[in-house]
Design a protein around this motif. Sequence first.
Motif, short mmCIF file in Angstrom:
data_model
loop_
_atom_site.label_atom_id
_atom_site.label_comp_id
_atom_site.label_asym_id
_atom_site.label_seq_id
_atom_site.Cartn_x
_atom_site.Cartn_y
_atom_site.Cartn_z
N PHE A 179 0.85 -1.11 0.13
CA PHE A 179 0.05 -0.06 -0.04
C PHE A 179 0.71 1.26 -0.13
CE2 PHE A 179 -4.58 0.06 2.05
CZ PHE A 179 -4.89 0.44 1.08
N TRP A 197 -5.96 12.04 8.85
CA TRP A 197 -6.76 12.31 8.02
C TRP A 197 -7.23 13.56 7.80
CZ3 TRP A 197 -12.11 9.55 10.58
CH2 TRP A 197 -11.90 8.29 10.23
N HIS A 243 -7.13 10.19 -1.02
CA HIS A 243 -8.00 9.77 0.68
C HIS A 243 -8.92 10.73 1.00
CE1 HIS A 243 -6.73 8.41 4.75
NE2 HIS A 243 -6.65 7.39 4.09
N HIS A 244 -9.43 10.51 2.21
CA HIS A 244 -10.67 11.06 2.75
C HIS A 244 -10.39 12.84 2.57
CE1 HIS A 244 -10.93 7.32 4.31
NE2 HIS A 244 -10.45 7.61 5.43
N TYR A 282 -6.66 2.97 -4.85
CA TYR A 282 -7.50 3.07 -3.79
C TYR A 282 -8.18 4.72 -3.91
CZ TYR A 282 -8.30 4.83 1.29
OH TYR A 282 -8.78 5.53 2.25
N TRP A 301 -9.69 -0.50 -4.34
CA TRP A 301 -9.90 -0.62 -2.88
C TRP A 301 -10.78 0.29 -2.50
CZ3 TRP A 301 -8.83 0.08 2.24
CH2 TRP A 301 -8.20 -0.94 3.14
N ALA A 320 -14.01 3.49 5.50
CA ALA A 320 -14.31 4.50 6.61
C ALA A 320 -14.93 5.76 6.50
CB ALA A 320 -12.61 4.86 7.04
N GLU A 355 -6.41 -3.68 11.81
CA GLU A 355 -5.23 -3.07 11.00
C GLU A 355 -3.84 -3.29 11.74
OE1 GLU A 355 -6.43 1.09 10.84
OE2 GLU A 355 -7.45 0.53 9.16
N TRP A 367 -0.47 5.53 8.82
CA TRP A 367 -0.64 5.23 7.35
C TRP A 367 0.36 6.09 6.71
CZ3 TRP A 367 -2.41 0.66 6.00
CH2 TRP A 367 -3.07 0.03 6.92
C1 FUL Z 1 -8.65 3.20 6.72
C2 FUL Z 1 -8.52 4.64 6.64
O1 FUL Z 1 -9.40 5.36 7.52
C3 FUL Z 1 -7.14 5.03 6.91
O2 FUL Z 1 -6.71 6.04 6.56
C4 FUL Z 1 -6.17 3.93 6.12
O3 FUL Z 1 -6.33 4.65 4.34
C5 FUL Z 1 -6.87 2.47 6.21
C6 FUL Z 1 -6.07 1.93 4.87
O4 FUL Z 1 -8.30 2.53 5.94
O5 FUL Z 1 -9.96 2.90 6.63
#
Ligand code: FUL
Length: 454
Positions: free
Chosen positions: A46, A59, A97-98, A143, A181, A185, A227, A277
Amino acid sequence: MTPVCRVGLFLISLLFETVCQAQTSPALPRPSARQLAWQPLETTAFLHFTVNTYTDKEWGDGTESPSIFNPTKLDARQWIKALKDAGFKMAIITAKHHDGFCLWPSKMTEHSVKNSPWKNGKGDVVREVADACREFGLKFGVYLSPWDRHEPRYGTASYNDYYKSQLRELLTNYGPISEVWFDGAKGENAKDMTYDFAGYWALVRELQPNAVMFSDAGPDVRWVGNEAGNAGETCWSTINTEGLAPGKADSKYLNRGDATGKQWVPAETDVSIRPGWFYHAAEDAKVRSGKNLVSLYYQSVGRNSLLLLNVPPNRDGLFSEPDIASLREFRSILDETFKTNLVAKQPKLTDKQLNTFLTVSANQPLIIELGSEKSFDRMSIQENIATGQRVASGRVEYWNGTDWQPLQTFTTVGYKRLLRFPEVKSSKLRLFITNANGPVQLAEVGVFKASARE
Ligand code: FUL
């Protein structure tokens, strides 16, 4: 033989085969071709990289300015070469990402690399990673976070169109994609939003039919439920997906799978080489050691799962030295441990082919000859998963010269089960499958002496 006889014989043998198959193979769920190609990748990576790398957050909240993203020495070839040297077979990049910031110049938003100082806004991280993967022979995955804290449309139905358009960009402009992916979350105070997962998934099937899709409960690959890098000691590749959805699944259930599950959705173990992460300089001294990564391998690949190890690039756009050193040590230890299979050559069981197997019934002992007395402390067992997963439990014994002695018991096997036990000296072992869903197709057996560095 007359042609009539020959046809007759052929029909009889066909009938016999069909009857045998019906008797010996209850209709177990089986992997699709794409799942079957995915499972033996074993070690995959990843790559978490975004504005968080510059704000020191995990985040982002979506208010970050693209002007902070400036990986002046970015070299995706350095990342992918380090992964290749460490035996990794695929890399998955956080394209978004978020925080909503896009690592590629998406036509759908201004919130991307195109408004960053990096390469004067002409850069494309996704392209650089895809190209490097192709060059070094790794598979490539993306992702794309459904939860988006920047995009104003988030929370309305039109966000689903936005998301699908971004997915389309990623799935059409970067060559073959092997995994997509879908992160379940979503922060507690996130706007209410119903994702059109059915639509997202249909688009992936249409544009990249060979890609596996990850979300908490599939459709192709499921979350392992934590995780921390721990697949269940019992880990079925089957679950019942009914009632489960991304972000809505019982993590214990996902961790173990379900012997009576009707869908084949194997577990993927995602875990980071660092506490976070994303890259944080303060964590440079907290990178997992090579030895620690080897433990993760036993707890994931060795429990019928796949290791998805996160290695986050730093602010320069490079893997940091401690991460590279650990990756190197990880592979060197694994290579040393698994270099020599001490089992005397047995066609079918030591040919490294899952589709050549011995059929073993429950409680029928299988003697594993080592040829002469050897010292060992590891064992590997594999099933031919192309036809499903059958072993529910088993035990191994070793011959001490006079008697059979207990060595270890185990539960599920599936693609691979690795056993660790204190060193013993012996010339042969005895394997019993004590409980199974049907006659077991035992594909591979290995006995090893672990590296002293484990
Ligand atoms: C989670 C995310 O909130 C984390 O930041 C990260 O990407 C992880 C792999 O998945 O749900």
